[in-house]
Design a protein around this motif. Sequence first.
Motif, short mmCIF file in Angstrom:
data_model
loop_
_atom_site.label_atom_id
_atom_site.label_comp_id
_atom_site.label_asym_id
_atom_site.label_seq_id
_atom_site.Cartn_x
_atom_site.Cartn_y
_atom_site.Cartn_z
N UNK A 69 0.82 -1.21 0.00
CA UNK A 69 0.00 0.00 0.00
C UNK A 69 0.85 1.26 0.00
N UNK A 70 1.95 1.24 0.76
CA UNK A 70 2.88 2.38 0.77
C UNK A 70 3.50 2.57 -0.62
N UNK A 71 3.84 1.46 -1.26
CA UNK A 71 4.37 1.54 -2.62
C UNK A 71 3.36 2.17 -3.57
N UNK A 72 2.08 1.85 -3.37
CA UNK A 72 1.02 2.46 -4.18
C UNK A 72 0.90 3.95 -3.94
N UNK A 73 1.03 4.38 -2.68
CA UNK A 73 0.98 5.82 -2.36
C UNK A 73 2.10 6.56 -3.08
N UNK A 74 3.32 6.03 -2.97
CA UNK A 74 4.49 6.69 -3.57
C UNK A 74 4.37 6.71 -5.10
N UNK A 75 4.00 5.56 -5.69
CA UNK A 75 3.97 5.48 -7.15
C UNK A 75 2.87 6.33 -7.77
N UNK A 76 1.67 6.29 -7.20
CA UNK A 76 0.55 7.03 -7.78
C UNK A 76 0.58 8.51 -7.43
N UNK A 77 0.86 8.83 -6.17
CA UNK A 77 0.87 10.23 -5.74
C UNK A 77 1.90 11.06 -6.48
N UNK A 78 3.12 10.56 -6.58
CA UNK A 78 4.20 11.33 -7.20
C UNK A 78 4.02 11.44 -8.72
N UNK A 79 3.65 10.35 -9.37
CA UNK A 79 3.55 10.38 -10.84
C UNK A 79 2.40 11.26 -11.32
N UNK A 80 1.25 11.13 -10.70
CA UNK A 80 0.11 11.97 -11.10
C UNK A 80 0.40 13.45 -10.85
N UNK A 81 1.05 13.75 -9.75
CA UNK A 81 1.38 15.15 -9.45
C UNK A 81 2.38 15.71 -10.45
N UNK A 82 3.35 14.90 -10.84
CA UNK A 82 4.35 15.34 -11.82
C UNK A 82 3.73 15.65 -13.17
N UNK A 83 2.61 14.98 -13.49
CA UNK A 83 1.98 15.17 -14.80
C UNK A 83 0.77 16.11 -14.76
N UNK A 84 0.66 16.90 -13.69
CA UNK A 84 -0.45 17.85 -13.56
C UNK A 84 -0.56 18.79 -14.77
N UNK A 85 0.53 19.39 -15.28
CA UNK A 85 0.40 20.29 -16.44
C UNK A 85 -0.26 19.62 -17.65
N UNK A 86 0.15 18.40 -17.95
CA UNK A 86 -0.44 17.69 -19.09
C UNK A 86 -1.89 17.33 -18.81
N UNK A 87 -2.19 16.93 -17.58
CA UNK A 87 -3.55 16.60 -17.19
C UNK A 87 -4.46 17.82 -17.28
N UNK A 88 -3.94 18.98 -16.87
CA UNK A 88 -4.71 20.22 -16.92
C UNK A 88 -5.11 20.55 -18.36
N UNK A 89 -4.15 20.49 -19.27
CA UNK A 89 -4.43 20.78 -20.68
C UNK A 89 -5.41 19.76 -21.26
N UNK A 90 -5.23 18.49 -20.91
CA UNK A 90 -6.13 17.44 -21.39
C UNK A 90 -7.56 17.68 -20.93
N UNK A 91 -7.75 18.05 -19.66
CA UNK A 91 -9.08 18.33 -19.13
C UNK A 91 -9.71 19.53 -19.82
#
Length: 362
Positions: A69-91
């Motif tokens: 579960x900790x691995x899931x927190x680190x992998x999902x939280x950091x990667x999605x946050x790093x891609x916020x600019x691309x996600x913003x434009x996509x939305x």
Amino acid sequence: MFSSVAHLARANPFNTPHLQLVQDGLGDLRSNPPGPTGQPRRPRNLAAAALEEQYSCDYGSGRFFILCGLGGIISCGTTHTALVPLDLVKCRMQVDPQKYKGIFNGFSVTLKEDGVRGLAKGWAPTFIGYSLQGLCKFGFYEVFKVLYSNMLGEENTYLWRTSLYLAASASAEFFADIALAPMEAAKVRIQTQPGYANTLRDAAPKMYKEEGLKAFYKGVAPLWMRQIPYTMMKFACFERTVEALYKFVVPKPRSECSKPEQLVVTFVAGYIAGVFCAIVSHPADSVVSVLNKEKGSSASQVLKRLGFKGVWKGLFARIIMIGTLTALQWFIYDSVKVYFRLPRPPPPEMPESLKKKLGLTQ
């Protein structure tokens, strides 16, 4: 719950075979039986590697699930946050295609109107929401995989392993989306409604005042529509791709690969899975983006208004985002397992009992 699962997990075909031999004190005898002259044979590489490696916990133990579960927190939280600019434009492309005509045009318009800082809008709900989602997604996937495997038995687990991956990931994602929904709703409001709110602290109270708790959970059904197919593809495609890569592409057995080499295979399999994930989940993603922006609309109304062509807007940006995202998530998750010395079972092999039934052994 974890303690009741732990003893079942040891008999699980996904468990590391030689880990159990070491625990039973039989590893040396089974991996190095005496030869014809009574002298010990040269041990096999697989057994030697398993005996040398000391795990920090048992497969299927409470500690194992918590660290997953900790691995899931680190992998999902950091990667999605790093891609916020691309996600913003996509939305923004999904909710206002007339203004944001493409990925590069979307970045250009956003930079012109909001500056570089504007590309980070929605980072806080993204980090919190997807960290919680990662906890449930990866942690519960491991739990459900063990539970369903023991319900099926060793032979059926191997024969129906793809169905097992699909069922375990769907079950995990059901709970993960409940954790994600409030932050996802706030993120979309911040990113797609100029002037509504710039931070989570501003958006959350305003949303609650306008619509109550419904504002945070009205998108949970479309989230299930988007995320459950996405996660089923993410886990099942990844598991089978890893299996295929070691069987047909990697020139040596997994047991002879170093940890960095294994992580490279993880990254490649993750990217392949990510491309398929993006395609199967994109229509629902478009509906979620529009639904969270508008008040009083239902998912069916949004879907009807967008039409077939409309739900595929922003697909290219999503393929880039999700392919990279999924590859990095699997890479980080597997790296966390390596760091904490968690059992990492190899791709499942056909049980000996099934080989005998099929006449594949002498």
